[in-house]
Design an enzyme around this catalytic site. Sequence first.
Site, PDB file in Angstrom:
ATOM      1  N   ASP A 509       0.865  -1.177   0.000  1.00 18.66           N
ATOM      2  CA  ASP A 509       0.000   0.000   0.000  1.00 18.66           C
ATOM      3  C   ASP A 509       0.902   1.227   0.000  1.00 18.66           C
ATOM      4  O   ASP A 509       1.970   1.208   0.619  1.00 18.66           O
ATOM      5  CB  ASP A 509      -0.888  -0.020   1.242  1.00 18.66           C
ATOM      6  CG  ASP A 509      -1.637   1.288   1.429  1.00 18.66           C
ATOM      7  OD1 ASP A 509      -2.475   1.609   0.562  1.00 18.66           O
ATOM      8  OD2 ASP A 509      -1.358   1.989   2.416  1.00 18.66           O
ATOM      9  N   ASP A 706      -1.008  -0.507   6.315  1.00 15.49           N
ATOM     10  CA  ASP A 706      -1.088   0.049   7.666  1.00 15.49           C
ATOM     11  C   ASP A 706      -2.471   0.533   8.060  1.00 15.49           C
ATOM     12  O   ASP A 706      -2.738   0.745   9.229  1.00 15.49           O
ATOM     13  CB  ASP A 706      -0.117   1.225   7.814  1.00 15.49           C
ATOM     14  CG  ASP A 706      -0.681   2.500   7.203  1.00 15.49           C
ATOM     15  OD1 ASP A 706      -1.179   2.429   6.067  1.00 15.49           O
ATOM     16  OD2 ASP A 706      -0.632   3.546   7.860  1.00 15.49           O
ATOM     17  N   ASP A 710      -6.774  -1.248   4.488  1.00 17.84           N
ATOM     18  CA  ASP A 710      -5.888  -2.317   4.031  1.00 17.84           C
ATOM     19  C   ASP A 710      -6.252  -3.663   4.651  1.00 17.84           C
ATOM     20  O   ASP A 710      -5.750  -4.697   4.210  1.00 17.84           O
ATOM     21  CB  ASP A 710      -4.422  -2.008   4.401  1.00 17.84           C
ATOM     22  CG  ASP A 710      -3.937  -0.712   3.783  1.00 17.84           C
ATOM     23  OD1 ASP A 710      -4.388  -0.400   2.669  1.00 17.84           O
ATOM     24  OD2 ASP A 710      -3.123  -0.017   4.414  1.00 17.84           O
TER      25      ASP A 710
END
Length: 808
Positions: A509, A706, A710
Site C-alpha cells: 500500500d 497500515d 488495508d
Amino acid sequence: MSTTTRSRGSAGAGSDADAEGCDLCGLPTPTPPVTGDDVSGEFCCRGCLEITRALGDAASADPETVERELAGGADEVPDDAERTYMAVDGMHCATCEAFVSGTARTCEGVYAAEASYANDMVRVTYDPETADLDGLSGTLARYGYGTRDPEEREAAERSDNQVARFVIGGGVFGMMVMLWYVLFLYPTYVGVQPVVELGVFDGIYILGNIWVMTSIVLFYTGFPILRGALVSLRAGQPNMDLLVSLAATSAYVYSTAAVLVGETHVYFDVTVAIILVVTLGNYYEDRIKRKAAGMLSDLAASRVSEARRRVDSGVDGAGDAVEMVALDALEPGDLVEVRPGERVPVDGTVREGTAAVDEALVTGESMPRTKRPGDDVLGGTVVTDRPLVVAVGEDATSTLDRLVELLWDIQSARSGVQRLADKLATIFVPTVLVLAAVAFGWTLFSGGTPTDALLVGLTVLIVSCPCALGLATPLAVASGIKEAASRGIVVASEAVFEAVPDVDVVVFDKTGTLTDGDMAVLRVVGDETAAVAAAAALERFSAHPLATAVVEAAEDAGASVPEVSADGVTVHDRGVSGEVDGERVVVGHPDLLRDEGVTLAPVHETAVEAARDEGAVPVVVGWAGRSRAVLVVGDEPRAAWDDVVAAVAEGGRREVVVLTGDSERAARRFRDHPDVTDVFAGVPPEAKAETVERLRTRGTVAMVGDGSNDAPALAAADIGIALGTGTDIAGDAADAVLVGRDIDAIPEVFSLSAGVNRRIRGNLAWAFGYNAVAIPLAALGVLNPLFAAVAMGTSSLLVVANSARSLD
C-alpha cells in the site's frame, strides 16, 4: 470519500449509480460507467479498469470468508462472557495441550478453552456467574497439572518442579545407578573382574540397590512422561510419551523379571538413560519456550482490571467525584484519572495534565514520551511523573489487551509442518509397535531364544523414541518467535514461517506504508516567511488536512503568526480568505485565487504544475491582487522505501506491486523504481482485496499495509504484514506486525522467516532420517538396548541445540 482525499475540492464522479455495481469491487458505477474497449465489464473508476486490464478476470474474493478472517475465526460467545489466562504446570506435548483444553471445556460455565503447550498457559472464556475456575484447577490437579495466575509465574519458576525432578531424582539416583554399573556390572558383561570384590550376597545387594534407584528415576523423574502416555491413551491419540514410556518401562520390566529369575544381565541403565535424556531435552525446550513466552506472560500479568472514573458529585461547587469501576463499565467519552505509576486502563485521549508516559511494554520504545492534552495514549502504558485525565476512546479497549490476544495466537499457533508432524506421530507410534512385534517374531522364527527376541523388540522401541520428531518444530518456532520479538517483529500467524520464503508477489500500500501518511509542506516557492505566516493565520480556522499541514509548517519554522478575528475569515470549498494585518489574503486552490481576482505569477504557475506532476497539492497564497508563494503540500515517501523495495524484490526473484487510492501522478515516482513491476493507482479500498485475490494467480502473495482500508487486503493475502504505527484492525488482520519499526524491518521478516523455515525442515529431516536408519538396524539386531538409548538421546539433543542457535 476517496475523491475528497485525492484533491481538495475536486468534483465527485457521477451520482447516478448502476444497479449492478462495479465488476471488480461492487461499488456503484457512475453514469455512464467507466469502460474500456479491450476489457469487458463496467467499472466505478479508472483504477478498477486498469487492474482488470492488467490482471484479467479471476475469481472474486468471498466477502464472507474475508469477514471471518477479519474476525479472527472467533467462537460466538455471549457479550457478558469474560476471558482469563491461567499458567499451567506440567504440559510438555501436544496431547497434554488437547487434554487440558478438552477437560476445561467440560466444566460448567466454560464457553471455550484453548491450552497452549508452546507457552504453558490456558485461555478460558467463561460465564462469570456459573463457571467454577477453582473446580477446573482441582480437576487438572488430579492429573498432575498445576494451575496459577500469570502473576505468580516468576516465583513458581524459581522452584520449578521439572528442574527438581531432574536434579534430585534423575541426577543423584541416576548417577548412583550408573556407578553400580561401572564398578560391578559392566566389567562382568565384557568378561573382566569387577573393580571391587564383595561377599556372597553381592549380586542380590547390588541389583536390589539398582532396582530401587531405577524405580525412583522412572516413577519420580519420569512422572510427566508416564502421565503424558496415560493422557494420550485417555484421549485416544498415541503420542511421543507413549513410545518413550513403553521403551523405558519395557526395559525396567524385563530387567526386574531377569533379577527375579536369577539373571544378572539387566538393562536398568537403559531405563535411566531414556528418562534422563528425555527429561533433559524437555528441560532445555522449556527454557526456550519460557523465553519466547515471556512477553505474553508479562503482558497478561500487566492487564488492568479497574479504572478510576470521574462522576458528577451532585454537590454544587464540590467538583467531580471518583469511583472505581470495572473496565467493562467504561463508555466512550468517560473521563478516567490515572495517577503516577499506574497503567492507562484503555486507549484514549489526554484531556487534562501533562506527563511522561512509559510505552515500553506495549511498543518496545525505551524512552518515555511526553503526553499533553489532545495526545493519544495507549491502554497498558505507564504514567510516570504526573497525573493525567484520559477520555476513553471510541471502542473502550486497550492496546495491551489486544497485544495479549495477539501474542497468544502467535505462540499457540502450530504451523502446517508441525500439524503434519503431529499427524505422523499418531501413525508413527502404532507402526513402531507393529515393527517391534514383527522383529520379536522374526527373531524367534530365525532360531533365536526368547530372551534374544525380547531384546530385539526392546531395542526397536528404545531406538525409535520420537523425541527429536516432537521437538523439531516447536523449538524452531519458539526460537524464531523470540528472535523476531527482539527485532520488534510480532509474528501473528504460523503461516509466516511457512509461506514467506515462498512469496512470489509483494504488494505495498502506498499511503502510510511507502509514504509517511501525513500531509506536510514539502517546500515553498516564493516569499516563504511572509506567505507561511499569513496562510497559517487563516488556515487555523479550517479543519482540512491541508490546513493542518500549513499551520504545523508555521509552528515548525517558528513563524510569527498574526492574530486574526474569526469574524473576518471565510472558509471556501477550496480554501480560505480573510484580512491579515490590513490586507485581504486568499489561500487555497489556484482556481479560488483566480476567482477572487488574484493573478498568478508565471513562476507560481510553473510551481503549481510541477507540484501536480509529482502528485503533491499546490496551495497558493496571494494578496494585493497577485500571488506571493506556492506551498507544495504532500505525503513524503519514507526515506528507506526504495532500498526496502529493492531488498524485497531480491534482484527480480519477486514481483513488487504498489496499490494506492491516489491519482496516477501521485504514484508516478514509485512506477519509476526498477524493481516495481506494477503500480495500480486510483484503487478504492473495496477493490484492494479483490486485487490481491487476482494477484494470487501469479503465486504466493504478501501484502504490506497500515490502514483500516488495508485490512481486507491483508486478510486476503497469503501473508499480511502490518506496520505497528497503523490502525488496530490492520494489525488484527495481519500475520506479522512491525511494532515500533519503520518499513526497513520488512526485509528482516523475509530473512528471519526463511531462516526459521530452513531450521524446521532441517530438524524434521534429521528426525525422520535418524529413525529411517536406526529402526532397521535395531530390527536386524545390530544395536543393543544401551546403544539404542544413547543414539536416541543424542538425536534429541542435536535438535535442541540446532533450534537454540541464533538465526544470524
